[in-house]
Write an enzyme that holds these catalytic residues in place. Structure first.
Site, PDB file in Angstrom:
ATOM      1  N   PRO A   2      10.987   6.137  -4.200  1.00  0.00           N
ATOM      2  CA  PRO A   2      11.261   7.559  -4.237  1.00  0.00           C
ATOM      3  C   PRO A   2      10.122   8.344  -4.855  1.00  0.00           C
ATOM      4  O   PRO A   2       9.797   8.156  -6.024  1.00  0.00           O
ATOM      5  CB  PRO A   2      12.511   7.650  -5.111  1.00  0.00           C
ATOM      6  CG  PRO A   2      12.610   6.328  -5.804  1.00  0.00           C
ATOM      7  CD  PRO A   2      11.459   5.519  -5.435  1.00  0.00           C
ATOM      8  N   GLU A   3       9.557   9.216  -4.084  1.00  0.00           N
ATOM      9  CA  GLU A   3       8.570  10.162  -4.584  1.00  0.00           C
ATOM     10  C   GLU A   3       9.267  11.523  -4.658  1.00  0.00           C
ATOM     11  O   GLU A   3      10.477  11.610  -4.478  1.00  0.00           O
ATOM     12  CB  GLU A   3       7.353  10.187  -3.651  1.00  0.00           C
ATOM     13  CG  GLU A   3       6.746   8.801  -3.421  1.00  0.00           C
ATOM     14  CD  GLU A   3       5.516   8.798  -2.523  1.00  0.00           C
ATOM     15  OE1 GLU A   3       4.772   9.790  -2.538  1.00  0.00           O
ATOM     16  OE2 GLU A   3       5.302   7.809  -1.810  1.00  0.00           O
TER      17      GLU A   3
END
Length: 292
Positions: A2-3
């Site tokens: 997850p960015e």
DNA sequence: AACCGGACCTGTATGC
DNA sequence: TGCATACAGGTCCGGT
């Protein structure tokens, strides 16, 4: 996994369900102490009974803000995942912590029980994620050691350039450094560098102001489009309702093998290691004017 | 101080 | 088929 766009998607998915919700209790899963910043008993005691006011995001961190300004901090690491589920459903494999909640808002019938309770569970196969309770001072300190938000309109290109131009490191490593710019990870760093026409190995102290302008603009365009597509699902990423993202269909070069033709000019792409991460670039669209 | 490589974990894909 | 190896969206730590 997850960015910034994935964490923002999770925040937007959960906010309408969790704002105003009360934590009834915390459930202990497989290895809670690998994930928690505090020992399990401390965490469980302090989270109980709290009411969530808002959901915030800073870089790749998600925070549930409570009425007393304390926050439940969540970092999803590489494979962290939040899932809404029924209170009586058994905890799945690699689920480390779960919260039983009651919300004033209507929730999907699939997750709510007769008494209006539901569960938010944290799963994380690789256990690189972290969860903890923060005082307002902890939260301020965390935020302070992170760089600016790339989508904050207050951030301007000269400020961004100033952060970079004194550094000897490579631009890709700088983009992954959360204290310079917050929320960018391997996928969006490669995509933004490609869109800006800057090579990942380019040294920061050789960048011109106009290149920094192009890079900031590319970062914003890539991150905004990725949020609109609800994030990138390569393998694991799901939002809290279990839905995948769609940005993987718009990726230009991330994850491409060496010698795959560049989507813009058909030159064979190159793969390299930068900042400990694999990177893909087009030697023609992203010319390397100056190496280490 | 800034920078780099390895460590932390498990699962999956690939090659022999 | 079985086994070994490499690699995966992130961050932290220790050595230089």
């Amino acid at each position: 996994m997850p960015e910034l766009p994935e964490v923002e998607t999770i925040r937007r998915t959960l906010a309408p369900l969790l704002c105003g919700a009360t934590v009834l209790t915390a459930l202990r899963g497989e290895h809670p102490d690998d994930i928690l910043l505090d020992p399990w008993p401390t965490f469980a005691r302090h989270v109980r009974g709290r009411q969530i006011i808002t959901l915030e995001r800073r870089g790749k961190y998600l925070a549930f803000r409570f009425s007393d300004e304390r926050r439940l901090l969540i970092h999803l690491g590489m494979t962290g995942e939040l899932q809404l589920s029924q209170p009586d459903s058994p905890l799945p494999r690699h689920c480390h912590i779960a919260l039983v909640l009651r919300s004033p808002h209507p929730l999907p019938a699939t997750v709510i029980d007769r008494r209006g309770r539901f569960v938010l569970r944290y799963r994380d196969t690789r256990r690189f994620g972290r969860i903890g309770l923060l005082t307002p001072e902890d939260w301020a300190a965390l935020s302070q050691r992170l760089g600016p938000e790339p989508l904050d309109p207050e951030l301007d290109a000269p400020t961004f350039w100033q952060q970079l131009v004194h550094r000897h490191t490579r631009i890709k490593a700088a983009l992954l450094n959360q204290s310079l710019i917050a929320g960018v990870g391997n996928i969006y760093a490669d995509e933004a560098l490609f869109q800006a026409g800057i090579h990942p190995l380019r040294r920061c102290d050789t960048l011109t102001l106009s290149e920094a302008e192009r890079l900031l603009s590319a970062l914003r365009s890539v991150l905004t489009a990725a949020i609109e597509s609800r994030g990138t699902t390569i393998r694991d990423y799901r939002d809290a309702q279990g839905r995948t993202g769609r940005y993987q269909f718009q990726l230009q070069i991330y994850g491409q093998q060496a010698n795959t033709p560049c989507p813009r000019c058909r030159t064979p792409l190159e793969r390299m290691r930068v900042g400990g991460r694999s990177s893909t670039a087009c030697p023609r669209c992203q010319p390397l004017l100056c190496t280490v």
